[in-house]
Design a protein around this motif. Structure first.
Motif, mmCIF file in Angstrom:
data_model
loop_
_atom_site.group_PDB
_atom_site.id
_atom_site.type_symbol
_atom_site.label_atom_id
_atom_site.label_comp_id
_atom_site.label_asym_id
_atom_site.label_seq_id
_atom_site.Cartn_x
_atom_site.Cartn_y
_atom_site.Cartn_z
ATOM 1 N N LEU A 3 69.953 -48.522 45.894
ATOM 2 C CA LEU A 3 70.934 -47.482 45.586
ATOM 3 C C LEU A 3 70.355 -46.089 45.819
ATOM 4 C CD1 LEU A 3 73.816 -47.524 44.677
ATOM 5 C CD2 LEU A 3 73.067 -47.614 42.331
ATOM 6 N N LYS A 4 69.088 -45.900 45.443
ATOM 7 C CA LYS A 4 68.441 -44.600 45.621
ATOM 8 C C LYS A 4 68.376 -44.227 47.105
ATOM 9 C CE LYS A 4 63.990 -42.403 44.883
ATOM 10 N NZ LYS A 4 62.620 -42.624 44.436
ATOM 11 N N GLN A 6 70.331 -45.353 49.476
ATOM 12 C CA GLN A 6 71.709 -45.126 49.919
ATOM 13 C C GLN A 6 72.152 -43.705 49.585
ATOM 14 O OE1 GLN A 6 73.946 -47.113 51.623
ATOM 15 N NE2 GLN A 6 75.266 -45.318 51.604
ATOM 16 N N ILE A 7 71.805 -43.249 48.391
ATOM 17 C CA ILE A 7 72.175 -41.894 47.974
ATOM 18 C C ILE A 7 71.473 -40.864 48.849
ATOM 19 C CG2 ILE A 7 71.979 -40.213 46.089
ATOM 20 C CD1 ILE A 7 72.379 -42.710 44.189
ATOM 21 N N ASP A 10 73.174 -40.684 52.099
ATOM 22 C CA ASP A 10 74.453 -39.997 51.972
ATOM 23 C C ASP A 10 74.278 -38.488 51.849
ATOM 24 O OD1 ASP A 10 75.734 -42.405 52.231
ATOM 25 O OD2 ASP A 10 76.233 -42.602 50.099
ATOM 26 N N LEU A 26 75.878 -34.844 45.161
ATOM 27 C CA LEU A 26 74.776 -35.759 45.468
ATOM 28 C C LEU A 26 73.422 -35.130 45.161
ATOM 29 C CD1 LEU A 26 76.100 -37.391 48.757
ATOM 30 C CD2 LEU A 26 75.983 -38.406 46.476
ATOM 31 N N THR A 30 70.549 -36.658 42.785
ATOM 32 C CA THR A 30 69.147 -36.869 43.181
ATOM 33 C C THR A 30 68.204 -36.097 42.259
ATOM 34 O OG1 THR A 30 69.309 -35.132 44.865
ATOM 35 C CG2 THR A 30 69.616 -37.398 45.605
ATOM 36 N N ASP A 46 67.597 -49.844 40.763
ATOM 37 C CA ASP A 46 69.056 -49.729 40.788
ATOM 38 C C ASP A 46 69.653 -49.647 39.384
ATOM 39 O OD1 ASP A 46 69.011 -49.709 43.518
ATOM 40 O OD2 ASP A 46 69.874 -51.706 43.784
ATOM 41 N N ILE A 50 72.082 -46.689 38.001
ATOM 42 C CA ILE A 50 73.400 -46.964 37.433
ATOM 43 C C ILE A 50 73.524 -46.323 36.051
ATOM 44 C CG2 ILE A 50 74.873 -48.807 36.513
ATOM 45 C CD1 ILE A 50 73.942 -50.492 38.933
ATOM 46 N N LEU A 53 74.060 -42.669 36.605
ATOM 47 C CA LEU A 53 75.438 -42.449 37.050
ATOM 48 C C LEU A 53 76.412 -42.528 35.873
ATOM 49 C CD1 LEU A 53 75.401 -44.537 40.324
ATOM 50 C CD2 LEU A 53 75.967 -42.109 40.182
ATOM 51 N N LEU A 86 80.607 -39.672 42.299
ATOM 52 C CA LEU A 86 79.639 -40.455 41.531
ATOM 53 C C LEU A 86 80.108 -41.898 41.329
ATOM 54 C CD1 LEU A 86 78.719 -37.796 38.824
ATOM 55 C CD2 LEU A 86 77.314 -38.502 40.770
ATOM 56 N N TYR A 89 79.291 -45.041 43.635
ATOM 57 C CA TYR A 89 78.002 -45.736 43.618
ATOM 58 C C TYR A 89 77.893 -46.771 42.505
ATOM 59 C CZ TYR A 89 76.734 -42.187 46.927
ATOM 60 O OH TYR A 89 76.715 -41.388 48.035
#
Length: 148
Positions: A3-4, A6-7, A10, A26, A30, A46, A50, A53, A86, A89
């Motif tokens: 996930l990190k 992917q962010i 992005d 974003l 981060t 992950d 989460i 988030l 947000l 994700y």
């Protein structure tokens, strides 16, 4: 890909697309991830992302309520836009039936007999639904199940 990662990808894509609203959100995300890494001297997984988030979305919901109460619809709309970015994700939300099944299994597992066992059940359920269900709703379902 985690996930990190992917962010981070992005963030780069938002920079290329010159999408300043998405990029700002974003970057806030981060920054929270890096803060956790530095404060706790860990490499976030992950599950940690989460949790971050979930915390950020909860903050946005609270802000929306306050802004609408204060008559600042423009600021509430900005918070909603951030919440949408947000939320993308987070894993898919659980249905009510899935939550009820997990609550019932947790009650059976812990041997809970009444409202005094709320903490035991909540601990088991929280681990299973983290990031996939609103904990306020889950708490209400546990209370209702224990009251029977």
């Amino acid at each position: 890909m985690g996930l990190k990662e992917q962010i981070n990808d992005d963030v780069k894509n938002a920079m290329r697309a010159k999408d300043s609203a998405r990029l700002g959100t974003l970057r806030l995300l981060t920054a929270e991830i890096k803060k956790k890494e530095v404060d706790e001297r860990v490499d976030v997984q992950d599950g940690d992302v989460i949790a971050i988030l979930g915390k950020m979305i909860k903050q946005r919901k609270d802000s929306i309520t306050q802004f609408e109460a204060g008559g600042r619809q423009d600021l509430a709309d900005n918070e909603r836009a951030e919440m949408t970015v947000l939320s993308a994700y987070l894993p898919a939300a659980m249905s009510d039936a899935e939550v009820d099944a997990i609550v019932a299994a947790a009650i059976a597992e812990t041997g809970a007999a009444g409202p005094q066992d709320m903490g035991k059940v909540m601990g088991v359920v929280k681990a299973k639904v983290a990031g996939r269900a609103d904990m306020g709703v889950v708490s209400a379902r546990i209370k209702a199940a224990l009251a029977k």
